[in-house]
Enzyme design. Structure first.
Site, PDB file in Angstrom:
ATOM      1  N   PHE A 166     -21.393  75.534  17.527  1.00 56.65           N
ATOM      2  CA  PHE A 166     -21.702  75.273  18.939  1.00 56.65           C
ATOM      3  C   PHE A 166     -22.726  74.158  19.157  1.00 56.65           C
ATOM      4  O   PHE A 166     -23.511  74.219  20.095  1.00 56.65           O
ATOM      5  CB  PHE A 166     -22.181  76.558  19.646  1.00 56.65           C
ATOM      6  CG  PHE A 166     -21.520  77.817  19.164  1.00 56.65           C
ATOM      7  CD1 PHE A 166     -20.135  77.943  19.194  1.00 56.65           C
ATOM      8  CD2 PHE A 166     -22.262  78.864  18.660  1.00 56.65           C
ATOM      9  CE1 PHE A 166     -19.512  79.102  18.744  1.00 56.65           C
ATOM     10  CE2 PHE A 166     -21.646  80.023  18.200  1.00 56.65           C
ATOM     11  CZ  PHE A 166     -20.269  80.140  18.246  1.00 56.65           C
ATOM     12  N   HIS A 167     -22.665  73.091  18.355  1.00 52.53           N
ATOM     13  CA  HIS A 167     -23.647  72.015  18.492  1.00 52.53           C
ATOM     14  C   HIS A 167     -23.023  70.625  18.655  1.00 52.53           C
ATOM     15  O   HIS A 167     -23.483  69.667  18.036  1.00 52.53           O
ATOM     16  CB  HIS A 167     -24.574  72.008  17.271  1.00 52.53           C
ATOM     17  CG  HIS A 167     -25.297  73.285  17.048  1.00 52.53           C
ATOM     18  ND1 HIS A 167     -25.754  73.689  15.794  1.00 52.53           N
ATOM     19  CD2 HIS A 167     -25.660  74.272  17.909  1.00 52.53           C
ATOM     20  CE1 HIS A 167     -26.349  74.861  15.909  1.00 52.53           C
ATOM     21  NE2 HIS A 167     -26.307  75.234  17.171  1.00 52.53           N
ATOM     22  N   PRO A 168     -21.984  70.443  19.478  1.00 56.28           N
ATOM     23  CA  PRO A 168     -21.436  69.091  19.645  1.00 56.28           C
ATOM     24  C   PRO A 168     -22.490  68.153  20.223  1.00 56.28           C
ATOM     25  O   PRO A 168     -23.242  68.521  21.130  1.00 56.28           O
ATOM     26  CB  PRO A 168     -20.262  69.294  20.607  1.00 56.28           C
ATOM     27  CG  PRO A 168     -20.528  70.593  21.287  1.00 56.28           C
ATOM     28  CD  PRO A 168     -21.271  71.433  20.301  1.00 56.28           C
ATOM     29  N   ASP A 187     -20.767  67.617  14.953  1.00 64.31           N
ATOM     30  CA  ASP A 187     -20.959  69.053  15.162  1.00 64.31           C
ATOM     31  C   ASP A 187     -21.261  69.713  13.831  1.00 64.31           C
ATOM     32  O   ASP A 187     -20.933  69.182  12.762  1.00 64.31           O
ATOM     33  CB  ASP A 187     -19.700  69.677  15.796  1.00 64.31           C
ATOM     34  CG  ASP A 187     -19.887  71.133  16.189  1.00 64.31           C
ATOM     35  OD1 ASP A 187     -21.025  71.511  16.563  1.00 64.31           O
ATOM     36  OD2 ASP A 187     -18.910  71.903  16.120  1.00 64.31           O
ATOM     37  N   HIS A 188     -21.886  70.872  13.891  1.00 65.37           N
ATOM     38  CA  HIS A 188     -22.113  71.683  12.702  1.00 65.37           C
ATOM     39  C   HIS A 188     -20.916  72.609  12.487  1.00 65.37           C
ATOM     40  O   HIS A 188     -20.561  73.375  13.387  1.00 65.37           O
ATOM     41  CB  HIS A 188     -23.384  72.524  12.850  1.00 65.37           C
ATOM     42  CG  HIS A 188     -24.647  71.721  12.773  1.00 65.37           C
ATOM     43  ND1 HIS A 188     -25.711  71.910  13.625  1.00 65.37           N
ATOM     44  CD2 HIS A 188     -25.023  70.725  11.926  1.00 65.37           C
ATOM     45  CE1 HIS A 188     -26.685  71.075  13.306  1.00 65.37           C
ATOM     46  NE2 HIS A 188     -26.294  70.348  12.285  1.00 65.37           N
TER      47      HIS A 188
END
Length: 550
Positions: free
Chosen positions: A476-478, A295-296
């Site tokens: 919000f990038h899993p 994630d980010h």
């Protein structure tokens, strides 16, 4: 739905990828498609109004509102992970930013042993999906269903940010998705005429009246129906009733990087020890299911502005709110049509001892908002404020997603394991320092009254790292939990078919081998567009021997 009814394809999850799959596959009138979505219809105005994601960020109706496990690298904090729970999935509640990542991201996928996923192979699918208001060119599509728009009016603060970035050596750019990503400029958004363009709007709305497409909402998938090692259907809960649907061709998992691996594990596909822990019969011991989570990590620097020109000022005043509403009603423009983040920057922040960039391509992304709040989607501060959010683009840290029980309604264990490597820690701190450098640049200086966070007391690298541990959050990038590849920890092959299980694919960000350098919505759409071609090709190839035999 009659118990004996069968479909060709069952798509699990009507999110960024699932709506693409259902919309495209149902274009063939001879193909029957069932789309299962755990959430409700996307009827709320706050979904469709771009700035509305400040409301849906905490909605129990449209948002799963997940929390991670306590992360030891974040001083034991649990991190809030919003995920979309409605038609359109996270594309209905996200920040609308249209970014594809870097050419090198996809070439790296191919180099890892995934032929067909290099940049030149995926670019046509980005172009096919995109309806950019600038029109078509070598990098962009002008007529695709996913509408992409410019931010109409330039903002004084964003212009100062871009000029400040130029003053520290980052060029201005008009297109982060063109020949090169590096630069500072305005984002393009997945909006159209002042409204959000989710994948439900882009792909599902035109398909809804097709008799060969069935959409079932508030239908939580509970497990796969398996015939030996072949997926032949899906069990789901709807209205308190256990139901099942069967398919002739394939089950297509598009439930996202958290729930696609969860559903596989609940169905007996995953690490043997984990499945046995919960008494789940092992159908296929597939060790990588739920591993490789990436994630980010977002670090938000907030500032008080010297002038009342921020969205805070408009939202904190009845007059300002009225002007915002009027601007949107009259012209479909202004902050209500934009959302939160307007400006962006991709740069190389981490430097070696000689001051040279460590990475050959940008390693940091900025999201610049003309407002400030304690967290994304939170109540804006009572003062004039703005925010620089920075994130490391290609983290080395890896976490996992693992079921906690046999109950599909219970969220799985999510451990992001942020900042687990020295490179991640150093790059993240470098990103914070780069943000401070832009804020201190001559172009920005007149607008900065004070730095609220991290604040003047944070001076050393150790101070900044501790600030990151105490304040970092997801952007919000899993991704990556059912990754593509051919090694023992890979879950799907290059055609997104689950290893060792027939009739089953995973088509969402969980299939990414490594996280792309930017926002993940556009790549998820691309992956689904490419998957549709592969599904059709494989169906044609499978039908050929039968036709010859007949």
């Amino acid at each position: 739905m009659p118990a004996e009814e069968e479909f060709d394809y069952i798509v699990v999850g009507a999110g960024s990828a699932g709506c693409v799959l259902a919309g495209r596959l149902s274009e063939d009138p001879s193909t029957r498609v069932l789309l299962l979505e755990a959430g409700p219809e996307d009827r709320s105005l706050w979904i469709h109004l771009p700035i509305g994601y400040g409301k849906t960020m905490w909605s129990p109706t449209y948002n799963w509102r997940f929390e991670t496990d306590p992360d030891p690298n974040m001083n034991g904090r649990r991190i809030y992970w919003p995920r979309g729970k409605t038609l359109g999935g996270s594309s209905s509640i996200n920040g609308l930013i249209y970014i594809r990542g870097q050419r090198e991201d996809y070439d790296h996928w191919a180099a890892l042993g995934n032929p067909g996923w290099g940049y030149e192979e995926v670019l046509p699918y980005f172009i096919r999906s995109e309806g950019n208001e600038r029109g078509a060119d070598a990098f962009h599509g002008g007529k695709g269903p996913l509408k992409v728009s410019d931010i109409g009016a330039k903002h004084e603060l964003i212009e100062a940010f871009i000029a400040g970035a130029q003053q520290i050596g980052v060029p201005r750019t008009e297109d982060f998705n063109g020949a090169t990503q590096e630069g500072a400029g305005y984002y393009q958004l997945t909006t159209h005429r002042g409204w959000r363009c989710s994948t439900a709007k882009a792909y599902l709305a035109p398909a809804r009246q097709r008799p060969n497409l069935r959409i079932e909402t508030e239908a939580l998938a509970s497990s796969l129906v398996l015939d030996g090692r072949r997926a032949v259907g899906v069990r789901y809960r709807q209205g308190g009733v256990e139901k099942a649907a069967r398919c002739r061709a394939e089950v297509l998992l598009a439930a996202g990087a958290l729930q696609s691996p969860q559903l596989l594990q609940l169905s007996g596909i995953g690490p043997r020890a984990l499945l046995q822990q919960f008494g789940i019969p092992v159908v296929h011991d597939l060790a990588g299911v739920g591993e490789n989570l990436q994630d980010h990590l977002q670090i938000r620097l907030s500032y008080e502005c010297t002038q009342p020109i921020t969205t805070n000022d408009q939202l904190n005043s009845w007059v300002g709110q009225a002007k915002l509403g009027l601007e949107w009603l009259m012209h479909r423009s202004g902050p209500l049509a934009v959302g939160i983040n307007q400006g962006g920057c991709f740069m190389r922040a981490l430097r070696d001892a000689g001051g040279r960039p460590v990475a050959s391509t940008p390693d940091i992304q900025f999201h610049v908002a003309t407002l400030s709040a304690d967290m994304a989607g939170g109540k804006v501060h009572p003062w004039s404020g703005f925010t620089f959010s920075v994130c490391q683009l290609r983290p080395e840290s890896r976490g996992h997603v693992r079921i906690r029980s046999r109950d599909p309604a219970e969220p799985p264990s999510m451990q992001p394991n942020y900042l687990a490597t020295e490179l991640d820690r150093a790059t993240t701190v470098a990103g914070v320092k780069a943000a401070r450098a832009i804020a201190a640049a001559p172009a920005m200086r007149p607008y900065v009254k004070r730095e609220i966070k991290p604040g003047p007391d944070a001076t050393s690298d150790e101070d900044l790292l501790e600030f990151c541990r105490n304040n970092g959050a997801t952007i919000f990038h899993p991704s990556g939990t059912c990754r593509m590849g051919s090694d023992p920890l890979a879950v799907v092959d290059t055609r997104l078919r689950v290893h060792g299980i027939g009739g089953l694919r995973v088509i969402d960000c969980s299939a990414m081998p490594t996280l792309v350098s930017g926002n993940t919505n556009a790549p998820a759409v691309m992956m689904a567009e490419k998957a549709v071609d592969m599904i059709r090709e494989d169906a044609t190839a499978a039908a050929a021997p039968a036709a010859l035999a007949a």
